[in-house]
Design a protein around this motif. Structure first.
Motif, PDB file in Angstrom:
ATOM      1  N   ILE A 122       0.864  -1.175   0.000  1.00  0.00           N
ATOM      2  CA  ILE A 122       0.000   0.000   0.000  1.00  0.00           C
ATOM      3  C   ILE A 122       0.903   1.228   0.000  1.00  0.00           C
ATOM      4  N   ASN A 123       0.944   1.943  -1.112  1.00  0.00           N
ATOM      5  CA  ASN A 123       1.745   3.159  -1.206  1.00  0.00           C
ATOM      6  C   ASN A 123       0.882   4.269  -1.793  1.00  0.00           C
ATOM      7  N   GLU A 124       1.429   5.473  -1.877  1.00  0.00           N
ATOM      8  CA  GLU A 124       0.643   6.622  -2.336  1.00  0.00           C
ATOM      9  C   GLU A 124       0.070   6.422  -3.727  1.00  0.00           C
ATOM     10  N   SER A 125       0.827   5.796  -4.598  1.00  0.00           N
ATOM     11  CA  SER A 125       0.358   5.579  -5.964  1.00  0.00           C
ATOM     12  C   SER A 125      -0.851   4.635  -5.989  1.00  0.00           C
ATOM     13  N   VAL A 126      -0.780   3.546  -5.263  1.00  0.00           N
ATOM     14  CA  VAL A 126      -1.880   2.581  -5.219  1.00  0.00           C
ATOM     15  C   VAL A 126      -3.119   3.226  -4.587  1.00  0.00           C
ATOM     16  N   ILE A 127      -2.916   4.020  -3.542  1.00  0.00           N
ATOM     17  CA  ILE A 127      -4.035   4.706  -2.897  1.00  0.00           C
ATOM     18  C   ILE A 127      -4.693   5.686  -3.867  1.00  0.00           C
ATOM     19  N   SER A 128      -3.897   6.509  -4.549  1.00  0.00           N
ATOM     20  CA  SER A 128      -4.483   7.494  -5.461  1.00  0.00           C
ATOM     21  C   SER A 128      -5.155   6.813  -6.647  1.00  0.00           C
ATOM     22  N   GLU A 129      -4.612   5.703  -7.128  1.00  0.00           N
ATOM     23  CA  GLU A 129      -5.249   4.988  -8.235  1.00  0.00           C
ATOM     24  C   GLU A 129      -6.574   4.369  -7.796  1.00  0.00           C
ATOM     25  N   ASN A 130      -6.638   3.854  -6.571  1.00  0.00           N
ATOM     26  CA  ASN A 130      -7.904   3.307  -6.074  1.00  0.00           C
ATOM     27  C   ASN A 130      -8.910   4.425  -5.863  1.00  0.00           C
ATOM     28  N   ARG A 131      -8.443   5.585  -5.402  1.00  0.00           N
ATOM     29  CA  ARG A 131      -9.340   6.736  -5.264  1.00  0.00           C
ATOM     30  C   ARG A 131      -9.874   7.145  -6.640  1.00  0.00           C
ATOM     31  N   LEU A 132      -9.046   7.070  -7.678  1.00  0.00           N
ATOM     32  CA  LEU A 132      -9.473   7.383  -9.044  1.00  0.00           C
ATOM     33  C   LEU A 132     -10.587   6.415  -9.479  1.00  0.00           C
ATOM     34  N   LEU A 133     -10.405   5.132  -9.236  1.00  0.00           N
ATOM     35  CA  LEU A 133     -11.440   4.153  -9.586  1.00  0.00           C
ATOM     36  C   LEU A 133     -12.732   4.452  -8.831  1.00  0.00           C
ATOM     37  N   TYR A 134     -12.617   4.771  -7.547  1.00  0.00           N
ATOM     38  CA  TYR A 134     -13.774   5.114  -6.719  1.00  0.00           C
ATOM     39  C   TYR A 134     -14.463   6.358  -7.275  1.00  0.00           C
TER      40      TYR A 134
END
Length: 183
Positions: free
Chosen positions: A45-57
């Protein structure tokens, strides 16, 4: 209508989000068993994965918004909008590595404001748009709908036994309750 999106597993709508990494996709679609245990296995879990999941959301939120707009347009085109009451709310929010929480991307057993501060929107053809910052709870939904439909005065004995109150009135809660339970 129950528009289940935005909800995990996040899936790009119409094949969007090609720019989302395989790692973020793997986490976004992780099965329920892993999510409930908050075990992301081999996924960092890193910033990139978090921001990409937020994008999908966010794209799922946009999809819901688009479909609610289509519903309103259909009601307008059929001449039914002036006879319709619509109440929109959610069952919980979502965590995206919020401060004061471990690095989670999900909704988990927590009373974090990101999970319990939810929108509640009411469309009524006879009401002027306004914002209301009073505390409200899911128990207020039924009395509000009954009031919006004009049936509260006809069924006062039933409404008086309800835990909530109509958000169309002037009552206020001092406190609202949220719970977290095991799944």
């Amino acid at each position: 209508a129950n528009l289940f999106s935005p909800h995990r597993p996040y899936k790009p709508i119409s094949g969007e989000a090609d720019e989302v990494s395989d790692t973020a996709r793997k986490l976004a679609w992780r099965n329920e068993q892993y999510r409930q245990r908050y075990n992301y296995g081999d996924i960092e879990i890193n910033e990139s994965v978090i921001s990409e999941n937020r994008l999908l959301y966010d794209r799922e939120v946009a999809w819901v918004d688009e479909n609610i707009g289509r519903m309103f347009n259909k009601l307008e085109n059929k001449g039914l909008i002036d006879e319709t009451v619509v109440l929109i709310t959610g069952d919980h929010g979502e965590l995206f590595d919020e401060p004061s929480e471990p690095p989670y991307i999900a909704h988990r057993n927590s009373l974090h404001p990101a999970l319990i501060d939810l929108p509640l929107l009411l469309y009524h053809p006879e009401l002027e748009p306004k914002r209301d910052s009073r505390l409200a709870s899911q128990v207020d939904v039924a009395p509000t709908i009954l009031d919006a439909l004009g049936v509260i005065s006809d069924h006062t004995e039933v409404v008086d036994k309800m835990a909530g109150y109509s958000l169309l009135g002037n009552e206020e809660h001092d406190t609202v309750f949220a719970e977290m339970g095991s799944h």
